[in-house]
Every structure is written in C-alpha cells, then in structure tokens.
Scaffold this motif. Structure first.
Motif, PDB file in Angstrom:
ATOM      1  N   ASN A  65       0.805  -1.225   0.000  1.00  0.00           N
ATOM      2  CA  ASN A  65       0.000   0.000   0.000  1.00  0.00           C
ATOM      3  C   ASN A  65       0.840   1.278   0.000  1.00  0.00           C
ATOM      4  OD1 ASN A  65      -2.577   1.195  -0.100  1.00  0.00           O
ATOM      5  ND2 ASN A  65      -2.546   1.586   2.096  1.00  0.00           N
ATOM      6  N   MET A  66       1.903   1.279  -0.763  1.00  0.00           N
ATOM      7  CA  MET A  66       2.734   2.474  -0.893  1.00  0.00           C
ATOM      8  C   MET A  66       2.347   3.222  -2.163  1.00  0.00           C
ATOM      9  SD  MET A  66       6.907   2.879  -1.076  1.00  0.00           S
ATOM     10  CE  MET A  66       7.095   2.806   0.713  1.00  0.00           C
ATOM     11  N   ASN A  67       2.314   4.545  -2.080  1.00  0.00           N
ATOM     12  CA  ASN A  67       2.013   5.353  -3.256  1.00  0.00           C
ATOM     13  C   ASN A  67       3.164   5.268  -4.257  1.00  0.00           C
ATOM     14  OD1 ASN A  67      -0.405   6.142  -2.165  1.00  0.00           O
ATOM     15  ND2 ASN A  67       0.323   8.133  -1.464  1.00  0.00           N
ATOM     16  N   VAL A  68       2.839   4.844  -5.463  1.00  0.00           N
ATOM     17  CA  VAL A  68       3.818   4.729  -6.547  1.00  0.00           C
ATOM     18  C   VAL A  68       3.512   5.830  -7.562  1.00  0.00           C
ATOM     19  CG1 VAL A  68       4.713   3.272  -8.399  1.00  0.00           C
ATOM     20  CG2 VAL A  68       4.019   2.240  -6.216  1.00  0.00           C
ATOM     21  N   TYR A  69       4.479   6.722  -7.776  1.00  0.00           N
ATOM     22  CA  TYR A  69       4.320   7.819  -8.744  1.00  0.00           C
ATOM     23  C   TYR A  69       5.076   7.443 -10.017  1.00  0.00           C
ATOM     24  CZ  TYR A  69       2.450  10.427  -4.835  1.00  0.00           C
ATOM     25  OH  TYR A  69       1.663  10.829  -3.777  1.00  0.00           O
ATOM     26  N   PHE A  70       4.386   7.537 -11.156  1.00  0.00           N
ATOM     27  CA  PHE A  70       4.992   7.024 -12.381  1.00  0.00           C
ATOM     28  C   PHE A  70       5.211   8.073 -13.458  1.00  0.00           C
ATOM     29  CE2 PHE A  70       0.474   5.798 -12.098  1.00  0.00           C
ATOM     30  CZ  PHE A  70      -0.069   6.484 -13.186  1.00  0.00           C
ATOM     31  N   PRO A  75       2.188  14.748  -9.545  1.00  0.00           N
ATOM     32  CA  PRO A  75       1.784  13.970  -8.375  1.00  0.00           C
ATOM     33  C   PRO A  75       0.379  13.398  -8.460  1.00  0.00           C
ATOM     34  CG  PRO A  75       1.697  16.310  -7.879  1.00  0.00           C
ATOM     35  CD  PRO A  75       2.302  16.191  -9.242  1.00  0.00           C
ATOM     36  N   HIS A  76      -0.321  13.688  -9.555  1.00  0.00           N
ATOM     37  CA  HIS A  76      -1.659  13.132  -9.745  1.00  0.00           C
ATOM     38  C   HIS A  76      -1.623  11.792 -10.483  1.00  0.00           C
ATOM     39  CE1 HIS A  76      -3.363  16.852  -8.289  1.00  0.00           C
ATOM     40  NE2 HIS A  76      -2.653  17.527  -9.173  1.00  0.00           N
ATOM     41  N   LYS A  77      -0.449  11.413 -10.980  1.00  0.00           N
ATOM     42  CA  LYS A  77      -0.293  10.127 -11.655  1.00  0.00           C
ATOM     43  C   LYS A  77       0.329   9.151 -10.659  1.00  0.00           C
ATOM     44  CE  LYS A  77      -1.774  11.563 -15.667  1.00  0.00           C
ATOM     45  NZ  LYS A  77      -0.891  11.796 -16.781  1.00  0.00           N
ATOM     46  N   TRP A  78      -0.523   8.409  -9.989  1.00  0.00           N
ATOM     47  CA  TRP A  78      -0.049   7.522  -8.922  1.00  0.00           C
ATOM     48  C   TRP A  78      -0.970   6.314  -8.825  1.00  0.00           C
ATOM     49  CZ3 TRP A  78      -3.106   6.332  -4.599  1.00  0.00           C
ATOM     50  CH2 TRP A  78      -4.309   7.049  -4.525  1.00  0.00           C
ATOM     51  N   VAL A  79      -0.480   5.284  -8.145  1.00  0.00           N
ATOM     52  CA  VAL A  79      -1.266   4.099  -7.839  1.00  0.00           C
ATOM     53  C   VAL A  79      -0.663   3.491  -6.572  1.00  0.00           C
ATOM     54  CG1 VAL A  79       0.159   2.528  -9.232  1.00  0.00           C
ATOM     55  CG2 VAL A  79      -2.259   1.981  -8.816  1.00  0.00           C
ATOM     56  N   ALA A  80      -1.477   2.811  -5.784  1.00  0.00           N
ATOM     57  CA  ALA A  80      -1.000   2.216  -4.524  1.00  0.00           C
ATOM     58  C   ALA A  80      -1.383   0.740  -4.497  1.00  0.00           C
ATOM     59  CB  ALA A  80      -1.588   2.958  -3.329  1.00  0.00           C
ATOM     60  N   PRO A  81      -0.547  -0.148  -5.042  1.00  0.00           N
ATOM     61  CA  PRO A  81      -0.852  -1.583  -5.037  1.00  0.00           C
ATOM     62  C   PRO A  81      -0.927  -2.122  -3.608  1.00  0.00           C
ATOM     63  CG  PRO A  81       0.943  -1.071  -6.560  1.00  0.00           C
ATOM     64  CD  PRO A  81       0.721   0.140  -5.732  1.00  0.00           C
ATOM     65  N   ASP A  82      -1.751  -3.148  -3.416  1.00  0.00           N
ATOM     66  CA  ASP A  82      -1.817  -3.779  -2.099  1.00  0.00           C
ATOM     67  C   ASP A  82      -0.442  -4.323  -1.712  1.00  0.00           C
ATOM     68  OD1 ASP A  82      -4.470  -3.238  -1.511  1.00  0.00           O
ATOM     69  OD2 ASP A  82      -5.200  -5.026  -2.537  1.00  0.00           O
ATOM     70  N   ILE A  83       0.221  -4.992  -2.663  1.00  0.00           N
ATOM     71  CA  ILE A  83       1.592  -5.476  -2.447  1.00  0.00           C
ATOM     72  C   ILE A  83       2.371  -5.241  -3.734  1.00  0.00           C
ATOM     73  CG2 ILE A  83       3.079  -7.488  -2.052  1.00  0.00           C
ATOM     74  CD1 ILE A  83       0.875  -8.683  -0.341  1.00  0.00           C
ATOM     75  N   LEU A  84       3.585  -4.713  -3.603  1.00  0.00           N
ATOM     76  CA  LEU A  84       4.448  -4.528  -4.767  1.00  0.00           C
ATOM     77  C   LEU A  84       5.824  -5.100  -4.467  1.00  0.00           C
ATOM     78  CD1 LEU A  84       6.719  -2.022  -4.366  1.00  0.00           C
ATOM     79  CD2 LEU A  84       4.602  -0.692  -4.376  1.00  0.00           C
ATOM     80  N   ILE A  85       6.444  -5.665  -5.498  1.00  0.00           N
ATOM     81  CA  ILE A  85       7.786  -6.230  -5.383  1.00  0.00           C
ATOM     82  C   ILE A  85       8.602  -5.737  -6.570  1.00  0.00           C
ATOM     83  CG2 ILE A  85       9.158  -8.325  -5.141  1.00  0.00           C
ATOM     84  CD1 ILE A  85       6.453  -9.713  -4.354  1.00  0.00           C
TER      85      ILE A  85
END
Length: 223
Positions: A65-70, A75-85
């Motif tokens: 659940n970490m904010n991932v900015y791509f 800063p409006h282009k982001w996603v927060a996966p439940d789990i990321l590796i």
C-alpha cells in the motif's frame, strides 16, 4: 482512482522531461479508503511470508500500500498496489516510490479483491499495470472467488500484454519469486519448491511453538 498513464514506461524511467525539483509527492492521500479486517489480514499474512522468503535479498524491495508515482513532475499520476515487489531496487525504507528515481516500475503486483475494488483490479488497474510494465499481476479473492469468480486471477507479461494464465486449480507459479501461490481450505499459502515447504506466518510459527511446548510438557509428565 489514479489517472491512467499517458506516456510509455520507458520514457518515464528515462526522465526525458525534467520538471521542477520541488514537486510534492504525498505519502498519504485524502482519497485513500479503508478496507475490511479480512482484506488487511490477508495482506499482512502475505507480507510476512514474502519477507521471510526475500530476507536475504538486498536488491529486492517489498512493501504494501505504498504510493507509486509514475510520471515525474505530476503527483496526480499515482497508484497504490496492495503489495508490490521491485527487483533490482535497493531494499531500503521509502516514504513513496518514484519510478524515475528507481528506474523501474515494480515487476510483481498483488491486489486483494474486495467488494469495493475488484472491478477496478480487473479493469482500470489491469490496463494501467500493463502499460507500466508489470511482469506478473495477481488478483487474489480471499472469499473463495465471491467477487472475481475464482480465488486467483494470474496474468503474466507476454511481449506488450499481460496475458491471463490458467489458475483454475487454485494455484499460480511465480517465475520471478520462485514461489507457488496456493489457495486451499479457505486460505492463501506460499509454497517454496526449492525447500519443498510452505512459508509460515507468525501465527503459524506461534502455533508450531505451542505444539512443541505441549509435547515437551507431556514427555516431562511421563517421566
């Protein structure tokens, strides 16, 4: 819901356009919404097992659940996966994950389906992760497929597309992790073929310790 990607992942990683350096990328967002205790518990159990599996790797970053900015500068282009590796990325603390700074979008993403999220997990997020370069994408439905129809939805990248893989038997093998995700008797487990063992959660370890203590007490009482 984060906005969909407008550019390719390669251009993001290279940082072709250099925005101002004082752009603020929040580590928490007002539009984040809570989830059920079962949703949280499944994520916590998976994180415990994955941390155990990856504990010796300094080049793999695992978080939940970490904010991932791509897109750098937006800063409006982001996603927060439940789990990321993310492989090839230093294992250190971060407040947020910036793709242009790390050089890669996380290759493995796991989403836990819920009544609120499952449609997005299988539609908007799937399309987004496909564009961002995710190699393996899992949607786990802990309610025996109540929301998605199956306990495990597994997609693996083939060329430019995330392609559905057969997980109808309730299992999916991750080439990147070297683990098999198994849904059995109403719960998810992680099986490690190399050691021929299932990974344990803290509850599993405590239960095993309690069992051993009882065996020792029984042996002492017999003497």
């Amino acid at each position: 819901m984060p906005e969909l990607l407008e550019t390719t992942h390669s251009s993001v990683a290279r940082g072709i356009v250099r925005p101002p350096e004082d752009v603020y990328y929040p580590d928490q967002r007002e539009d984040d919404m809570g989830e059920t205790s079962a949703h949280y518990l499944l994520i916590a159990e998976l994180m415990q097992m994955l941390r155990m599996h990856l504990k010796s790797r300094s080049d793999v970053f695992l978080t939940a659940n970490m904010n991932v900015y791509f897109v750098e500068g937006d800063p409006h282009k982001w996603v927060a996966p439940d789990i990321l590796i993310a492989f090839g990325v230093p294992n250190r603390d971060r407040n947020v994950y910036k793709c242009w700074a790390e050089g890669v979008f996380p290759q493995v993403v796991i989403e836990v389906a819920s009544e609120r999220t499952w449609k997005s997990d299988l539609n908007e997020k799937l399309k987004l992760y496909e564009k961002l370069g995710v190699e393996e994408y899992y949607v786990l439905d802990g309610e025996s497929g109540k929301h998605t129809g199956v306990p495990i939805t597994f997609l693996r990248r083939k060329e430019e597309l995330l392609t559905p893989m057969d997980a109808s038997d309730g299992t999916a093998f991750s080439d990147l992790l070297g683990l098999r995700i198994v849904f059995s008797e109403g719960r998810f487990c992680l099986f490690e073929p190399e050691s021929n063992c299932f990974l344990r959660t803290l509850d599993d370890a405590e239960a095993e310790l309690d069992r051993l203590k009882k065996e020792i007490e029984e042996l002492r009482s017999r003497k």
